[in-house]
Design a protein around this motif. Structure first.
Motif, PDB file in Angstrom:
ATOM      1  N   LEU A  49      59.004  74.866  21.646  1.00 14.47           N
ATOM      2  CA  LEU A  49      58.517  74.181  23.343  1.00 14.47           C
ATOM      3  C   LEU A  49      59.966  73.479  23.811  1.00 14.47           C
ATOM      4  N   LYS A  50      60.848  73.150  22.946  1.00 13.95           N
ATOM      5  CA  LYS A  50      61.654  72.820  23.977  1.00 13.95           C
ATOM      6  C   LYS A  50      62.731  73.580  24.364  1.00 13.95           C
ATOM      7  N   VAL A  52      61.228  75.984  26.023  1.00  8.75           N
ATOM      8  CA  VAL A  52      60.204  76.336  27.009  1.00  8.75           C
ATOM      9  C   VAL A  52      60.780  75.596  28.010  1.00  8.75           C
ATOM     10  N   ARG A  53      60.361  74.435  27.614  1.00  6.54           N
ATOM     11  CA  ARG A  53      60.366  72.951  28.832  1.00  6.54           C
ATOM     12  C   ARG A  53      61.653  72.986  29.280  1.00  6.54           C
ATOM     13  N   ARG A  54      63.141  73.624  28.594  1.00  7.51           N
ATOM     14  CA  ARG A  54      64.233  73.586  29.477  1.00  7.51           C
ATOM     15  C   ARG A  54      64.989  74.996  30.221  1.00  7.51           C
ATOM     16  N   GLU A  55      64.205  75.342  29.964  1.00  3.14           N
ATOM     17  CA  GLU A  55      65.226  77.057  29.776  1.00  3.14           C
ATOM     18  C   GLU A  55      65.375  77.680  31.716  1.00  3.14           C
ATOM     19  N   ARG A  61      60.729  81.843  30.415  1.00  4.72           N
ATOM     20  CA  ARG A  61      59.822  81.442  29.371  1.00  4.72           C
ATOM     21  C   ARG A  61      58.397  81.455  28.820  1.00  4.72           C
ATOM     22  N   THR A 331      70.422  74.400  27.411  1.00  2.00           N
ATOM     23  CA  THR A 331      71.021  72.750  27.702  1.00  2.00           C
ATOM     24  C   THR A 331      72.302  72.202  28.315  1.00  2.00           C
TER      25      THR A 331
END
Length: 383
Positions: A49-50, A52-55, A61, A331
């Motif tokens: 999930l993280k 997907v959010r930061r991709e 994604r 990230t």
């Protein structure tokens, strides 16, 4: 707070909540191995999930959305132990655990596993396809296999009880107890065959009655499951389906590596390592399912399955590590830049090498041969 600390905090709180629910709520017995497996998959769910959010790359994604859907099955896995007889929910539904197993944990989970791997492979093979085209192709292929293998369970929720093995076992078990009540001893296979009429089966349907010699062969094949070891026979078709779906997964993974070796297409960091670990995981799932089928009695089968889960736990730790490294990489400033450049102009980007890549090159390859990208043939290079 860093991404790593946030991830581990969320996972720790989830594991604590899982553990407390077993303390305060009535539930069926759960092995330590099972708890480890679905707890690690819950960690993978949080990590994906993280990601997907930061991709940085939009197309990537979708790769991790698929994996997030796969690892989200860890949540219903936890609640599985609270349904059915002697629990807090659906206590009157004695078939609830069976339905959950065949439709979710031995069905949906392996469909999502195959779909996630297939989509990633198709994404590498057909980079110019639009996202919806990749999903259509993925769902068409994986859905065809899944529908063929699991079709019987969707047409009849109690399909497992109607298989030839279970039907013949019912007849033999009834004759077993009748003979034992009358004579005070268990019948031999020959005696059991002489007092039991068994059907001849074709494509899952009874087409006649077995002759004496064939009936004795059938009794010998099922004798080890008498009088009460029917659970292994009940789950046999499901485990066979698991093996078949994992073979589909391995086929796509081998296609992925074959294409990668021949063409060396540009792809995100750690994708190859994730696929390699999934290859090991799927191979182990095949081995565990085959061992469960070949184990006759329920108690030894449970032990075999638990041992297999401990081995899978070790692989899941490595998979979580690979996903975690992917999250840490994207990230970072250099990782975000690398992934964005890879999406915009992949031919101008040199493959990213992490510490593991450098270690392998240092120990197992000649540095003079490894020029630029790994595994690219240097035979055509001009001096």
């Amino acid at each position: 707070m860093s991404v790593f600390k946030k991830t581990m905090t969320a996972w720790g709180l989830g594991v604590v909540a899982f553990s407390l629910s077993y303390v305060f709520l009535p539930h069926r017995e759960i092995s330590v191995a099972s708890f480890f497996v679905y707890s690690l998959q819950f960690l993978l769910f949080i990590i994906t999930l993280k990601i997907v959010r930061r991709e940085p790359a939009q197309k990537n994604r979708y790769l991790f959305i698929n994996f997030a859907a796969l690892f989200s099955v860890s949540i219903p896995t936890h609640f599985f132990y609270f349904i059915g007889p002697h629990t807090g929910f659906l206590t009157e539904e004695k078939y609830a655990p069976l339905y959950a197993n065949q439709y979710v944990f031995l069905g949906l989970y392996y469909f999502l596993l195959a779909a996630s791997i297939a989509y990633l492979t198709i994404d590498v093979l057909f980079r110019d396809f639009k996202t919806y085209q990749k999903y259509v192709l993925t769902l068409s292929i994986v859905g065809s296999f899944f529908g063929y293998y699991y079709g019987g369970f969707f047409s009849d929720p109690k399909y497992a009880y109607g298989t030839p093995d279970v039907q013949d076992w019912k007849q033999l078990s009834s004759s077993w107890y009748s003979y034992q009540d009358e004579h005070g001893v268990a019948p031999s296979p020959e005696e059991l065959a002489s007092i039991t009429s068994l059907q001849a089966w074709k494509s899952g349907k009874a087409v006649g009655v077995l002759y004496p010699e064939e009936r004795l062969q059938r009794v010998n094949a099922l004798y080890m499951y008498l009088p009460d070891n029917y659970i292994v026979l009940l789950y046999k078709p499901l485990f066979l389906n698991v093996i078949q779906m994992c073979v589909v997964c391995i086929g796509f993974i081998l296609l992925f590596f074959g294409y990668t070796y021949m063409k060396d297409p540009p792809q995100g960091a750690y994708i190859e390592k994730i696929m390699f670990l999934l290859l090991i995981f799927c191979s182990l799932e095949i081995l565990h399912s085959w061992a469960a089928i070949k184990t006759v009695e329920l108690a030894p089968a449970s032990v075999v399955w638990a041992v297999g889960q401990y081995i899978s736990t070790a692989v899941l730790v490595l998979i979580a590590g690979a996903f975690g490294m992917r999250l840490r990489f994207i990230t970072s400033v250099k990782g975000e830049f690398y992934e964005q450049e890879l999406a915009v102009s992949p031919k101008r980007v040199t493959r990213w090498r992490d510490a593991l890549d450098n270690l392998v090159i240092e120990k197992f390859f000649d540095r003079k041969v490894i020029l630029g990208r790994m595994f690219v043939s240097t035979s055509n290079r001009k001096p």
